[in-house]
Motif scaffolding. Structure first.
Motif, PDB file in Angstrom:
ATOM      1  N   GLU A 159       0.851  -1.187   0.000  1.00 27.30           N
ATOM      2  CA  GLU A 159       0.000   0.000   0.000  1.00 27.30           C
ATOM      3  C   GLU A 159       0.892   1.245   0.000  1.00 27.30           C
ATOM      4  O   GLU A 159       1.850   1.326   0.755  1.00 27.30           O
ATOM      5  CB  GLU A 159      -0.885  -0.014   1.249  1.00 27.30           C
ATOM      6  CG  GLU A 159      -1.904   1.092   1.290  1.00 27.30           C
ATOM      7  CD  GLU A 159      -2.777   1.019   2.538  1.00 27.30           C
ATOM      8  OE1 GLU A 159      -3.246   2.073   2.972  1.00 27.30           O
ATOM      9  OE2 GLU A 159      -2.969  -0.091   3.071  1.00 27.30           O
ATOM     10  N   THR A 160       0.586   2.210  -0.853  1.00 27.07           N
ATOM     11  CA  THR A 160       1.398   3.413  -0.910  1.00 27.07           C
ATOM     12  C   THR A 160       0.827   4.488   0.005  1.00 27.07           C
ATOM     13  O   THR A 160      -0.372   4.535   0.244  1.00 27.07           O
ATOM     14  CB  THR A 160       1.459   3.970  -2.350  1.00 27.07           C
ATOM     15  OG1 THR A 160       0.124   4.236  -2.783  1.00 27.07           O
ATOM     16  CG2 THR A 160       2.123   3.007  -3.289  1.00 27.07           C
ATOM     17  N   VAL A 161       1.710   5.317   0.510  1.00 27.72           N
ATOM     18  CA  VAL A 161       1.298   6.434   1.354  1.00 27.72           C
ATOM     19  C   VAL A 161       1.028   7.618   0.437  1.00 27.72           C
ATOM     20  O   VAL A 161       1.890   8.031  -0.330  1.00 27.72           O
ATOM     21  CB  VAL A 161       2.400   6.788   2.377  1.00 27.72           C
ATOM     22  CG1 VAL A 161       2.004   8.005   3.184  1.00 27.72           C
ATOM     23  CG2 VAL A 161       2.696   5.611   3.277  1.00 27.72           C
ATOM     24  N   LEU A 162      -0.180   8.131   0.518  1.00 31.27           N
ATOM     25  CA  LEU A 162      -0.564   9.255  -0.327  1.00 31.27           C
ATOM     26  C   LEU A 162      -0.330  10.558   0.413  1.00 31.27           C
ATOM     27  O   LEU A 162      -0.499  10.639   1.628  1.00 31.27           O
ATOM     28  CB  LEU A 162      -2.042   9.133  -0.716  1.00 31.27           C
ATOM     29  CG  LEU A 162      -2.412   7.870  -1.504  1.00 31.27           C
ATOM     30  CD1 LEU A 162      -3.919   7.816  -1.723  1.00 31.27           C
ATOM     31  CD2 LEU A 162      -1.673   7.821  -2.823  1.00 31.27           C
ATOM     32  N   ASP A 163       0.038  11.597  -0.337  1.00 29.57           N
ATOM     33  CA  ASP A 163       0.226  12.900   0.301  1.00 29.57           C
ATOM     34  C   ASP A 163      -1.131  13.526   0.608  1.00 29.57           C
ATOM     35  O   ASP A 163      -2.174  13.072   0.140  1.00 29.57           O
ATOM     36  CB  ASP A 163       1.093  13.816  -0.553  1.00 29.57           C
ATOM     37  CG  ASP A 163       0.453  14.189  -1.882  1.00 29.57           C
ATOM     38  OD1 ASP A 163      -0.731  13.869  -2.111  1.00 29.57           O
ATOM     39  OD2 ASP A 163       1.137  14.826  -2.702  1.00 29.57           O
ATOM     40  N   ASP A 164      -1.103  14.562   1.420  1.00 28.62           N
ATOM     41  CA  ASP A 164      -2.336  15.205   1.879  1.00 28.62           C
ATOM     42  C   ASP A 164      -3.188  15.705   0.718  1.00 28.62           C
ATOM     43  O   ASP A 164      -4.405  15.511   0.707  1.00 28.62           O
ATOM     44  CB  ASP A 164      -2.015  16.378   2.808  1.00 28.62           C
ATOM     45  CG  ASP A 164      -1.251  15.945   4.039  1.00 28.62           C
ATOM     46  OD1 ASP A 164      -1.293  14.749   4.380  1.00 28.62           O
ATOM     47  OD2 ASP A 164      -0.604  16.816   4.658  1.00 28.62           O
ATOM     48  N   ALA A 165      -2.557  16.361  -0.258  1.00 30.58           N
ATOM     49  CA  ALA A 165      -3.308  16.941  -1.379  1.00 30.58           C
ATOM     50  C   ALA A 165      -4.033  15.862  -2.180  1.00 30.58           C
ATOM     51  O   ALA A 165      -5.180  16.055  -2.594  1.00 30.58           O
ATOM     52  CB  ALA A 165      -2.376  17.752  -2.285  1.00 30.58           C
ATOM     53  N   THR A 166      -3.393  14.721  -2.363  1.00 21.14           N
ATOM     54  CA  THR A 166      -4.026  13.625  -3.099  1.00 21.14           C
ATOM     55  C   THR A 166      -5.218  13.084  -2.317  1.00 21.14           C
ATOM     56  O   THR A 166      -6.290  12.828  -2.885  1.00 21.14           O
ATOM     57  CB  THR A 166      -3.009  12.494  -3.373  1.00 21.14           C
ATOM     58  OG1 THR A 166      -1.910  13.033  -4.110  1.00 21.14           O
ATOM     59  CG2 THR A 166      -3.641  11.361  -4.148  1.00 21.14           C
ATOM     60  N   VAL A 187      -7.003  14.717  -0.151  1.00 20.65           N
ATOM     61  CA  VAL A 187      -8.059  15.741  -0.190  1.00 20.65           C
ATOM     62  C   VAL A 187      -8.806  15.663  -1.519  1.00 20.65           C
ATOM     63  O   VAL A 187     -10.042  15.704  -1.552  1.00 20.65           O
ATOM     64  CB  VAL A 187      -7.473  17.155   0.036  1.00 20.65           C
ATOM     65  CG1 VAL A 187      -8.516  18.224  -0.231  1.00 20.65           C
ATOM     66  CG2 VAL A 187      -6.939  17.279   1.462  1.00 20.65           C
ATOM     67  N   ALA A 188      -8.071  15.544  -2.615  1.00 23.99           N
ATOM     68  CA  ALA A 188      -8.710  15.458  -3.935  1.00 23.99           C
ATOM     69  C   ALA A 188      -9.621  14.235  -4.011  1.00 23.99           C
ATOM     70  O   ALA A 188     -10.744  14.318  -4.526  1.00 23.99           O
ATOM     71  CB  ALA A 188      -7.651  15.413  -5.035  1.00 23.99           C
ATOM     72  N   ARG A 189      -9.141  13.122  -3.500  1.00 22.97           N
ATOM     73  CA  ARG A 189      -9.963  11.904  -3.520  1.00 22.97           C
ATOM     74  C   ARG A 189     -11.183  12.037  -2.611  1.00 22.97           C
ATOM     75  O   ARG A 189     -12.272  11.583  -2.956  1.00 22.97           O
ATOM     76  CB  ARG A 189      -9.129  10.702  -3.115  1.00 22.97           C
ATOM     77  CG  ARG A 189      -8.134  10.285  -4.188  1.00 22.97           C
ATOM     78  CD  ARG A 189      -7.395   9.044  -3.784  1.00 22.97           C
ATOM     79  NE  ARG A 189      -6.547   8.589  -4.865  1.00 22.97           N
ATOM     80  CZ  ARG A 189      -5.865   7.461  -4.831  1.00 22.97           C
ATOM     81  NH1 ARG A 189      -5.935   6.660  -3.776  1.00 22.97           N
ATOM     82  NH2 ARG A 189      -5.119   7.112  -5.847  1.00 22.97           N
ATOM     83  N   ALA A 190     -10.988  12.654  -1.452  1.00 23.62           N
ATOM     84  CA  ALA A 190     -12.113  12.849  -0.534  1.00 23.62           C
ATOM     85  C   ALA A 190     -13.142  13.776  -1.161  1.00 23.62           C
ATOM     86  O   ALA A 190     -14.345  13.557  -1.023  1.00 23.62           O
ATOM     87  CB  ALA A 190     -11.611  13.425   0.792  1.00 23.62           C
ATOM     88  N   ARG A 191     -12.685  14.781  -1.852  1.00 24.88           N
ATOM     89  CA  ARG A 191     -13.596  15.708  -2.529  1.00 24.88           C
ATOM     90  C   ARG A 191     -14.429  14.973  -3.577  1.00 24.88           C
ATOM     91  O   ARG A 191     -15.584  15.316  -3.830  1.00 24.88           O
ATOM     92  CB  ARG A 191     -12.804  16.831  -3.184  1.00 24.88           C
ATOM     93  CG  ARG A 191     -13.703  17.858  -3.833  1.00 24.88           C
ATOM     94  CD  ARG A 191     -12.931  18.953  -4.492  1.00 24.88           C
ATOM     95  NE  ARG A 191     -12.256  19.717  -3.457  1.00 24.88           N
ATOM     96  CZ  ARG A 191     -11.222  20.484  -3.686  1.00 24.88           C
ATOM     97  NH1 ARG A 191     -10.729  20.599  -4.879  1.00 24.88           N
ATOM     98  NH2 ARG A 191     -10.663  21.161  -2.708  1.00 24.88           N
ATOM     99  N   ARG A 206     -12.823   6.678   2.377  1.00 26.52           N
ATOM    100  CA  ARG A 206     -11.576   6.121   2.927  1.00 26.52           C
ATOM    101  C   ARG A 206     -10.451   7.159   2.902  1.00 26.52           C
ATOM    102  O   ARG A 206      -9.653   7.239   3.833  1.00 26.52           O
ATOM    103  CB  ARG A 206     -11.174   4.874   2.148  1.00 26.52           C
ATOM    104  CG  ARG A 206      -9.864   4.260   2.596  1.00 26.52           C
ATOM    105  CD  ARG A 206     -10.044   2.846   3.101  1.00 26.52           C
ATOM    106  NE  ARG A 206      -8.788   2.150   3.261  1.00 26.52           N
ATOM    107  CZ  ARG A 206      -8.010   2.269   4.335  1.00 26.52           C
ATOM    108  NH1 ARG A 206      -8.349   3.051   5.312  1.00 26.52           N
ATOM    109  NH2 ARG A 206      -6.885   1.591   4.427  1.00 26.52           N
ATOM    110  N   ALA A 207     -10.409   7.973   1.871  1.00 20.49           N
ATOM    111  CA  ALA A 207      -9.386   9.028   1.785  1.00 20.49           C
ATOM    112  C   ALA A 207      -9.584  10.043   2.907  1.00 20.49           C
ATOM    113  O   ALA A 207      -8.618  10.474   3.547  1.00 20.49           O
ATOM    114  CB  ALA A 207      -9.439   9.709   0.424  1.00 20.49           C
ATOM    115  N   TYR A 208     -10.838  10.407   3.167  1.00 21.29           N
ATOM    116  CA  TYR A 208     -11.095  11.370   4.236  1.00 21.29           C
ATOM    117  C   TYR A 208     -10.781  10.753   5.597  1.00 21.29           C
ATOM    118  O   TYR A 208     -10.253  11.430   6.481  1.00 21.29           O
ATOM    119  CB  TYR A 208     -12.536  11.883   4.205  1.00 21.29           C
ATOM    120  CG  TYR A 208     -12.706  13.092   5.099  1.00 21.29           C
ATOM    121  CD1 TYR A 208     -12.113  14.310   4.773  1.00 21.29           C
ATOM    122  CD2 TYR A 208     -13.397  13.008   6.293  1.00 21.29           C
ATOM    123  CE1 TYR A 208     -12.226  15.409   5.598  1.00 21.29           C
ATOM    124  CE2 TYR A 208     -13.516  14.101   7.126  1.00 21.29           C
ATOM    125  CZ  TYR A 208     -12.926  15.303   6.779  1.00 21.29           C
ATOM    126  OH  TYR A 208     -13.029  16.387   7.597  1.00 21.29           O
TER     127      TYR A 208
END
Length: 193
Positions: free
Chosen positions: A14-21, A23-27, A32-34
């Motif tokens: 599993e890769t660690v995603l940065d905050d901006a990514t 946030v974009a996915r949560a939007r 799960r991203a949120y």
């Protein structure tokens, strides 16, 4: 690796995603991203709220409101990378509102852990407790805005620009509030130098 670090560490592959990514996915509606954002930032937001409010229940309520509000208004965020600053600003403002609604200013609970060097030394423990009590009292004497600025800078390591954005003031005003807070705290803490 500590237990909590292991719990938040990514699973194998599993890769660690940065905050901006995240946030974009949560939007885009990815819950799960949120959840990952909440796991990443609820600790720092809670510690900020607890130090500002001095009450665990109030701090928990503020953090819960902040994350619920952030989820509801995620589409209003202009830049995905601004999410962390937005959280700090929202948490700080909610805490200031709670403080203003209270009157008088609440006590600030600092971590009451004894230092490692004082284990088994009652005289050192008493001195550490006296220092914490004095610091708590000194923080109580700061204005809510000074306390917010000082905590954001000294405890949470935020930049002057981030603090100014968080509390809705100029960088010059933030620098002044921090300078006054440091001077007051230094005066009270002078006997322990």
């Amino acid at each position: 690796m500590t237990t909590s670090a292991r719990e938040n560490a990514p699973a194998a592959g599993e890769t660690v995603l940065d905050d901006a990514t995240l946030v974009a996915r949560a939007r885009d509606g990815e819950i799960r991203a949120y959840e990952q954002l909440v796991l990443r930032f609820q600790g720092p937001m809670y510690r900020l709220a607890l130090r500002m409010l001095g009450n665990k229940g109030d701090a928990e309520d503020v953090v819960q409101e902040v994350f619920l509000g952030a989820w509801r208004r995620l589409d209003q965020l202009q830049e995905d990378a601004a999410f962390v600053g937005w959280l700090y600003r929202t948490t700080t403002n909610r805490c200031l509102n709670v403080i203003r609604a209270r009157k008088p200013v609440a006590d600030v609970e600092l971590d009451q852990r004894e230092s490692a060097g004082s284990a088994g030394r009652p005289d050192r423990e008493a001195e550490t407790n006296a220092q914490l009590t004095a610091l708590t009292g000194a923080l109580d004497q700061l204005t809510a805005e000074q306390r917010a600025c000082w905590l954001l800078r000294e405890v949470h390591g935020r930049s002057y620009d981030e603090i100014a954005d968080a509390i809705g003031a100029t960088t010059t005003a933030v620098r002044g509030r921090i300078a006054r807070a440091r001077a007051q705290l230094a005066e009270v803490m002078a006997p322990w130098r």
